[in-house]
Design an enzyme around this catalytic site. Structure first.
Site, PDB file in Angstrom:
ATOM      1  CB  SER A 168      -3.090   3.018   2.755  1.00 25.26           C
ATOM      2  OG  SER A 168      -3.537   2.446   1.554  1.00 25.26           O
TER       3      SER A 168
ATOM      4  CG  HIS B 277       4.488  -6.103  -1.043  1.00 28.47           C
ATOM      5  ND1 HIS B 277       4.615  -4.919  -1.732  1.00 28.47           N
ATOM      6  CD2 HIS B 277       3.185  -6.470  -1.150  1.00 28.47           C
ATOM      7  CE1 HIS B 277       3.434  -4.598  -2.257  1.00 28.47           C
ATOM      8  NE2 HIS B 277       2.567  -5.514  -1.918  1.00 28.47           N
TER       9      HIS B 277
ATOM     10  CE  LYS C 162      -3.721  -0.249  -0.261  1.00 29.09           C
ATOM     11  NZ  LYS C 162      -4.485  -0.434  -1.535  1.00 29.09           N
TER      12      LYS C 162
END
Length: 288
Positions: free
Chosen positions: A141, A111, A51
């Site tokens: 977020s 990620h 995010k």
């Protein structure tokens, strides 16, 4: 919605300690194939914390290299830019998706913290585009994403999530090591900064020279509101997400953290940030 089942019997969204990093089975069950993934010299790795602007820069890169072609209209972004470590059996393996990409260069996202990225990316001297976002908005977020994603651990209420995040009981790591950001093959983009400026810097890094018309097309195609309405970019076709709880692309603004953080939480966060980021090379805006 049916969650993927793994032979371990452990819930796919339960956090486990994996090499010192909090992860779930969705990202660890295909680990041998992740670590043995064979990168190509022209691959571009998009590295972010969840995010932090992953989809935004994925769309930018896809438009830069391949333009507004039919694939933009028929293939969702998660197929055009596969998520390397994701594993949702029986139908989704990030490594298989990446191996089967027909494009050159291949755009691949991760990620993973720096130390867990497959070695072949460094051996092939692949270019890495790292996207960074101010941590307060990133946390907010990510909280809403945890609420709507069935593949994530249940976040509880905001106060519970905040405390878990501060204690490191959340997925991945928030930043790569500062020393790694100086690599010549790595370029840093700041999410929610001046998009045109960031695209210009990105093109310089990649050796691309889009025309004025192409740049206008890319700017239009990567505006937050346009991406939010774009079914091929807003993840509405991706399994395991409940858009009735929250959209995947929620606000895309700087400063929304003020609607969530209490005064005490903000003070706690700032103190912790100063301790952990004693000599940062990146400066973020938390307000506009």
């Amino acid at each position: 919605i049916l969650l993927p089942q793994f032979s371990t019997g452990i819930s796919p969204h339960s956090l486990v300690d994996f090499n010192g990093i909090s992860m779930t089975r969705v990202f660890t069950s295909n680990w041998e194939n992740v670590q043995n993934f064979q990168a190509r010299p022209d691959d571009i790795l998009i590295a972010t914390y969840a995010k932090a602007g992953t989809t935004w820069v994925s769309q930018i890169l896809d438009l830069l290299y391949f333009g507004q072609t039919e694939r933009q209209k028929t293939l969702p972004i998660h197929e055009r830019v596969p998520f390397l470590e994701v594993y949702l059996p029986p139908n989704m393996s990030g490594t298989e998706q990446a191996d089967n990409l027909p494009t050159s260069p291949r755009l691949i996202k991760t990620h993973l913290p720096y130390q867990l990225v497959p070695k072949s990316f460094w051996e092939q001297n692949c270019r890495v585009v790292y996207v960074a976002r101010n941590a307060k908005d990133n946390m907010v977020s990510y909280y809403h994403f945890n609420r709507m994603s069935y593949g994530q651990p249940a976040p509880g209420d905001w106060n519970t999530f905040f405390q878990n995040f501060m204690e490191g009981k959340s997925m991945y790591e928030i930043l790569w090591q500062e020393a790694d950001l100086s690599k010549n093959s790595l370029h840093v983009l700041l999410y929610l900064a001046d998009t045109e400026r960031e695209i210009d810097k990105l093109c310089s890094f990649l050796g691309l020279s889009p025309s004025a018309e192409e740049k206008k097309m890319i700017l239009g195609g990567t505006q937050f509101d346009n991406m939010r309405k774009n079914y091929m970019a807003n993840y509405s076709t991706f399994p395991l997400m409940d858009f009735k709880i929250s959209p995947f692309m929620r606000k895309g603004k700087v400063g929304d953290w003020k609607n969530h953080f209490t005064v005490a939480q903000n003070e706690e966060f700032d103190e912790d940030y100063k301790t952990k980021m004693t000599d940062p090379t990146l400066e973020f805006r938390t307000t506009i």
